[in-house]
Design an enzyme around this catalytic site. Structure first.
Site: not given
Lengths: 384, 527, 219
Positions: B78, B107, B143, B172, B257, B259, B304-305, B330, B333
């Protein structure tokens, strides 16, 4: 544009959905058995309390900011609607405003960082501990070794399979109960040394605000000092394979006297266990004992019915190893199989348990070899 | 500026080929954009079905539908499918369609590579999905595939997983190179960098992020491959490696990733909000700078992960402070969007509804992100459903809502028809309720102590899990309505004007609706 | 597509950047090790012997507890123990600790001990002049051996650290490393002559600086 705005269905749809939503949640709530827990536990340590207050401070700061920001937004949504016939303004930049809303959040952040830093420093101070405990994560159980008391045991989930498979009513401690909880004294600084035997696990008790990864080959430190006697429950927090959800942590905190009595009792039990390795065991006794051991240590992979999981874990029922090759069977249980999930159980269990489980595997599920492997056999092989 | 879009007037050009070969051999940015968008929608549905398997299993405590090993494969797949198959390709699809139109280019810069970078994807995902049928099952290590669970303890199919991620990465990177080359070299005369539409700006920055981190991901999975098959020990302590190194490398890719999946969303919202507020975007320049600073900061916050892996105190403090800093740009924005709405003349067509939904719910995700940044508190949040709630708030009502908003916004341009506004509103409200019903309770169960990635849970989490599952099904099935609306819009409907939105600005509204097969053969002039 | 040239330059730069970042990913591996060495991240300690410098002053007024943990990884079945769970040392003092291993299995096996120090901040102050973890160990079925660790605690150890924990985890690396032919030398895992073992009884865990220098001259 106006032709697109005949969308009275929007609010109407919303109303309908919200009604359904409230109706369904009311239904759920009325059938609720357990307490509704909405927030982080305050916990029973100084650290967990400071973490809780940090959490609440930040939460309320966020709420205040949200109220202001969303307030302005919804005010605009209601008052600056095209349908009210307003004319749009034309301003589109202001350096001053940009600077203001860069600097104010920065100041708020500094305000948050100060208490956070203090708490973090305290969490990292593991010095002067009175009790040292090594915690080792295994797939899928915990091992606790009291470094100064020579106490060493595994802690396994005890929730019966019938409850998990919905064939029996689930009890209050469903999935949060173990055979041997970690017993700790109250009011003493306890240092945890965490490591792992296989993959990364993470040891977590919410009431202590202790969460630390157990990493194979490396050692991590954490500490706690519990204020109140009681039973505290947590779970493994890092995905560690199939039964990640089934390796809970239970800590029983006792006052000094009870703790001392518990330690003494553990020492006695250890001697009794050593003595039992010397006695003569019958097949029936070994089978009973072996089934217990099998269900805690082996059934997760090889399954309670000995059928294994095709492609992942081999079947024991009818396998040549469990029906013929006795030496090979003992060898693989004691020494594991390199490059697979089969661990070396020789270092995890004593001779009685090992003998019992091997005997069980050789006689259960119609394997019926009739062979007995005795604790003495095991001891001889292990060279003790 | 004049319309210069009638294809029959364009000498030397021709329309699309007929039949399936049109799609296989196409080098047309609009065709490829369409392919990307349909592909990503298909992946969205497949990944969504997996989410529904997860939510069904979690509807009640106990194991009902699936066994833990399959549950783990579902959570892993998932995540992988939604990140690499749904969100990223959708943004690339939007980039393909809109960037040339927005910068006035005929193009993309490298049309043949464009074709290749799309057509790699179906093969990559076919390979990834086929692992579910292999012996030992598909990837089951999350993941984030932390070693050694994904190396020493992985199912044999891990090799196919690695190859398919390699293919996605190559796709990518090619997409990113194409975007950068298009933006840097093919802007219409007079379109300076600071006149570029924000979607173009955010994609330019995203593309640089992709170039910077996708190769690192490729490196990490190459190391895994070598550890598994060639006897190296990058991540195995026994051979002198370190499993924590894996996490550092992974998150060095993984945080940027995150972001990559949200910056283009900022771009889309920055188009929609001014359009329906009938007022220019507030603080264009500060939006650009904020995007760039978020991108730069994303390289120094990865750990921080990993607050619980045992970083030294100094490391914890550094990553806590740097992560908190991200809240500033952030916030800028969000403030800019709200100032844009302030004193505008707002109308609430479906794209605007999704954009408002985005701003509110993404901000909630931002708040929980700020809470997660506080390292001591993160010891309690880490790896619980609070984290699940957080990243779903920024990815579903964040990235996914922005993609849906963009689709509604540009559908008239793509198809030449207006979508059914009434159904669109229904789609929004159903999605909005579904999303909140699914993910809001997850904050509570996370705080109450439910770890993520578990197939079964203790009884005190039961009620909120049930609500989340109901919400999940509501949200999931609402997306079928979206499919219906899109198909209906492609097949027919009220004719769309060249500029169907009163307040819209930009070159894309100066071409006909539907956009002709070839546009801007002669570059427009911007003054 | 009149002008392909600007694309070519852009694309080649970007491809170079991509390749550069791919290599950078691999470069991060040694960088990480350097970073760990400096910060003691993860309790990682240097895996080469500390080269003795002259002039360690032993601090007789300070005592540091050094704990030893012995673990075995998943498939590792060796019995692995330190002769003492913990000892007290004066900073600067050269200390010897012996570890025993037994291979109870039916096959010849190779092991690698992986050290880790906690608190990680203290890792760089634990100076190992000799350690069995610098080499691999091979044991015949049923064989046992004693393994040596010689270390000192750097007198610079920050004051707030009073306990250092040194954990060793034994990994089975038999399958990744072909069994070599040094079978005739069981027990010689290091250059330390077996005869000198008698110099160290378990009562005299602590030996003086001078003694070691003498011993060191012997090999």
């Amino acid at each position: 544009m106006d032709k697109l705005r005949d969308s009275g269905s929007g609010p109407r749809a919303q109303g309908l959905i919200l009604t359904t939503l409230f109706a369904s949640s009311a239904l759920v709530a009325s059938t609720a058995k357990a307490d509704w827990e909405l927030n982080m536990p305050v916990g029973v340590t100084e650290i967990s309390q400071s973490v809780y207050s940090l959490h609440m401070i930040i939460f309320w700061i966020c709420v205040v900011i949200a109220v202001i920001v969303f307030g302005v937004m919804f005010w605009s949504i209601f008052h600056h609607r095209k349908s009210k016939g307003v004319k749009p303004a034309s301003f589109h930049e202001s350096t001053t405003v940009e600077i203001i809303w860069t600097v104010i959040p920065l100041l708020i952040l500094v305000g948050m960082a100060v208490p956070a830093t203090a708490t973090l420093r305290q969490m990292y101070d593991t010095s002067d501990a009175e009790v040292d405990i090594q915690i080792t994560g295994y797939q899928w159980k915990w091992r606790y070794q009291y470094l100064n008391e020579e106490i060493d045991f595994f802690s396994n989930l005890t929730t019966p399979k019938e409850q998990i498979e919905n064939q029996a009513e689930k009890t209050d401690t469903y999935l949060l109960e173990v055979d041997n909880p970690l017993v700790l004294p109250v009011g003493k600084k306890v240092r945890f040394l965490l490591t792992s035997n296989d993959v990364i696990h993470s040891w977590w008790i919410p009431d202590f605000a202790v969460k630390k990864d157990a990493i194979p080959g490396f050692i991590n430190e954490a500490w706690t000092k519990i204020d109140k006697p009681g039973t505290y429950r947590g779970q493994c927090a890092e995905l560690c394979g199939k039964d990640h959800g089934f390796m809970p942590i239970v800590v029983v905190a006792m006052n000094d006297d009870d703790y001392a009595a518990w330690v003494a009792q553990q020492q006695t039990a250890k001697q009794a266990k050593a003595a039992s390795a010397e006695k003569e065991w019958t097949l029936a006794e070994l089978m009973t004992k072996g089934e217990q051991v099998y269900n805690t240590a082996c059934a997760a992979c090889h399954q309670a019915n000995g059928m294994g999981i095709p492609g992942a874990f081999p079947a024991l029922k009818g396998s040549p190893m469990a029906t013929q090759d006795k030496a090979g069977h003992i060898n693989i249980v004691l020494n594991g199989k390199a490059g697979t999930a089969m661990a070396a159980y020789g270092s995890q269990f004593d001779a009685v348990d090992l003998a019992a489980v091997i005997t069980y595997e050789r006689n259960a599920w119609g394997n019926d070899t009739g062979e007995i492997v005795t604790p003495q056999d095991i001891k001889q092989i292990q060279g003790q | 500026m004049n319309d210069m879009t009638q294809p029959e007037l364009m000498h030397g050009h021709h329309g699309p080929a007929r039949g399936i070969t049109r799609w296989i051999y196409t080098t047309n940015h609009k065709d490829i954009g369409t392919l990307y968008l349909w592909f990503s929608f298909a992946m969205f549905l497949i990944g969504g079905c997996m989410a529904l398997v997860i939510r069904s299993e979690l509807f009640q405590p106990g194991l009902q539908l699936v066994q833990p090993e399959f549950f783990n494969q579902m959570t892993t797949m998932h995540g992988l499918i939604m990140v690499f198959g749904a969100v990223m390709p959708a943004f690339v699809g939007l980039a393909n369609w809109m960037i040339p139109l927005m910068v006035g280019a005929p193009d993309m810069a490298l049309p043949r590579m464009n074709n290749l970078s799309f057509w790699i994807l179906p093969f990559a995902f076919a390979m990834l999905l086929s692992t579910l049928l292999m012996e030992g099952g598909g990837p089951n290590f999350g993941w984030t595939f932390y070693a050694p669970l994904s190396t020493t303890y992985a199912p044999p199919s891990v090799t196919f997983f690695i190859f398919s991620v390699h293919m996605m990465g190559i796709s990518s990177i090619m997409g990113a190179i194409n975007v950068i080359a298009t933006i840097l070299n093919m802007r219409a005369p007079g379109m300076t960098m600071m006149k570029m539409p924000l979607f173009v700006w955010t994609w330019l920055i995203t593309a640089f992020l992709l170039i910077a981190v996708m190769p690192v991901l490729a490196g990490v999975i190459t190391m895994m491959l070598m550890d598994i098959h060639f006897g190296t020990s990058f991540f195995d302590a026994g051979g002198g490696g370190d499993p924590v190194l894996f996490q550092h490398l992974f998150w060095f890719f993984g945080h940027p990733e995150v972001y990559i999946m949200i910056l283009p969303a900022f771009g889309i919202i920055s188009h929609i909000v001014p359009t329906f507020s009938r007022k220019r975007l507030f603080g264009y320049a500060s939006m650009v700078y904020a995007t760039a600073s978020i991108a730069l900061l994303s390289f120094v916050v990865w750990a921080h992960h990993m607050f619980t892996v045992g970083l030294p105190l100094a490391g914890e403090l550094f990553f806590m402070y740097s992560t908190m800093l991200i809240a500033v740009p952030t916030g800028v924005k969000v403030f800019n969007w709200i100032s844009t709405m302030f004193r505008g003349a707002i109308s609430f067509e479906t794209p605007m509804l999704f954009a408002i939904g985005f701003i509110v719910l993404f901000t909630i995700g931002g708040f929980s992100g700020l809470m997660l940044a506080i390292s001591p508190a993160d010891f309690q949040y880490h790896d619980t459903y609070f984290v699940v709630a957080h990243f779903h708030y920024v990815l579903v009502p964040g990235a996914v809502f922005s993609i849906i908003a963009g689709a509604y916004y540009w559908l008239p341009k793509w198809t030449g028809h207006m979508y059914d506004e009434r159904l669109g509103q229904w789609h929004f409200w159903l999605s909005m309720v579904g999303v909140n019903l699914t993910f809001f309770p997850m904050h509570f169960i996370g705080l109450a102590g439910m770890p993520r990635r578990i197939p079964d849970y203790a009884l005190q989490f039961a009620d909120f899990n049930m609500i989340a599952s109901i919400g999940g099904f509501l949200f999931g099935f609402s997306q079928l309505l979206f499919l219906y609306i899109v198909i209906k819009c492609v097949k027919g409907g009220q004719k769309a004007e060249d500029k169907p939105w009163e307040g819209a600005e930009g070159l894309e509204w100066q071409v006909a609706s539907p956009a002709p097969y070839h546009t801007f053969a002669q570059p427009p002039r911007i003054d | 597509m009149k002008d392909q040239n600007p694309h070519k330059t852009t694309v080649s730069k970007l491809v170079l950047a991509t390749l550069g970042m791919f290599l950078f990913g691999f470069l991060l591996v040694p960088l990480y090790d350097v970073f760990c060495d400096i910060t003691g991240l993860n309790g990682k300690v240097s895996n080469t012997a500390y080269v003795e410098k002259e002039g360690f002053t032993i601090d007789p007024n300070r005592k540091v507890t050094v704990q030893f943990l012995t673990n075995t990884n998943a498939n590792m079945n060796w019995l692995f123990e330190a002769e003492a769970r913990s000892i007290q040392v004066h900073p600067g003092e050269l200390t010897r600790v012996s570890f025993s291993v037994v291979n109870p299995s039916l096959k010849r096996m190779t092991a690698q001990a992986v050290p880790s120090v906690s608190p990680s901040e203290g890792a760089e102050y634990l100076l190992k002049t000799q350690c069995f973890c610098f080499e691999q160990q091979e044991l015949n079925p049923g064989a046992s051996q004693q393994m040596t660790l010689l270390f000192r605690v750097d007198p610079q150890l920050p004051d707030h650290i009073s306990t250092l924990t040194l954990a060793y985890t034994l990994f089975d690396i038999s399958s990744t490393r072909p069994v070599s032919s040094i079978a005739e030398r069981p027990g010689t895992y290091s250059g330390f002559p077996a005869a000198t073992d008698s110099l160290f009884t378990s009562q005299s865990l602590l030996i003086s600086h001078a003694q070691t220098l003498r011993l060191a001259g012997g090999y």
